[in-house]
Design a protein around this motif. Structure first.
Motif, short mmCIF file in Angstrom:
data_model
loop_
_atom_site.label_atom_id
_atom_site.label_comp_id
_atom_site.label_asym_id
_atom_site.label_seq_id
_atom_site.Cartn_x
_atom_site.Cartn_y
_atom_site.Cartn_z
N PHE A 1 -2.45 10.51 4.12
CA PHE A 1 -2.56 9.38 3.20
C PHE A 1 -1.45 8.37 3.46
O PHE A 1 -1.69 7.18 3.54
N ALA A 11 -5.04 2.64 -7.36
CA ALA A 11 -5.64 1.94 -6.23
C ALA A 11 -6.88 1.15 -6.67
O ALA A 11 -7.08 0.01 -6.25
N PHE A 58 0.82 -1.21 0.00
CA PHE A 58 0.00 0.00 0.00
C PHE A 58 0.86 1.27 0.00
O PHE A 58 0.42 2.31 -0.48
N LEU A 81 -8.13 3.50 0.24
CA LEU A 81 -7.09 4.45 -0.17
C LEU A 81 -7.52 5.22 -1.42
O LEU A 81 -7.25 6.42 -1.53
N THR A 123 -2.02 6.43 6.65
CA THR A 123 -3.08 5.44 6.47
C THR A 123 -2.57 4.24 5.68
O THR A 123 -2.83 3.09 6.04
N ALA A 124 -1.81 4.50 4.62
CA ALA A 124 -1.23 3.41 3.83
C ALA A 124 -0.29 2.56 4.68
O ALA A 124 -0.31 1.33 4.60
#
Length: 106
Positions: free
Chosen positions: A71, A26, A2, A43, A74-75
């Motif tokens: 971002f 994504a 990710f 995502l 989170t990934a």
């Protein structure tokens, strides 16, 4: 897995076009990887949220950096829980991320 999506954003300037490219990749990965589809979809939704919120507005560097950091974080979180192989942790992470995203769009 990710984190490479965050790399796409970084390599393409961290702006609207970078987030748009990331969202497209994504979505492609979600379709190609059913076991990780929910993470890729979240995502993509996060990237698209940035696009929709800022597409026709001037964006400050600070805002862009903050969105990129969110971002990336989170990934990285998804990378960790999916790599750990514990279904309960995966479910908790995706539920939290989805809830955060939904509350921003309410």
């Amino acid at each position: 897995m990710f984190i490479e999506l965050a790399d796409i954003i970084a390599e393409n300037g961290k702006g609207i076009h970078a987030f748009r490219k990331c969202a497209g990749v994504a979505r492609e990965k979600a379709a190609a990887s059913p076991d990780q589809a929910v993470a890729y979809f979240l995502l993509a939704a996060l990237a698209e949220d940035f696009i929709e919120s800022n597409e026709r507005m001037a964006i400050t560097v600070a805002h862009t950096i903050a969105a990129f950091e969110q971002f990336s974080d989170t990934a990285a979180q998804l990378e960790d829980v999916f790599g750990g192989g514990k279904p309960a942790e995966v479910l908790a992470a995706v539920n939290r991320i989805a809830s955060d995203l939904a509350s921003r769009n309410a």
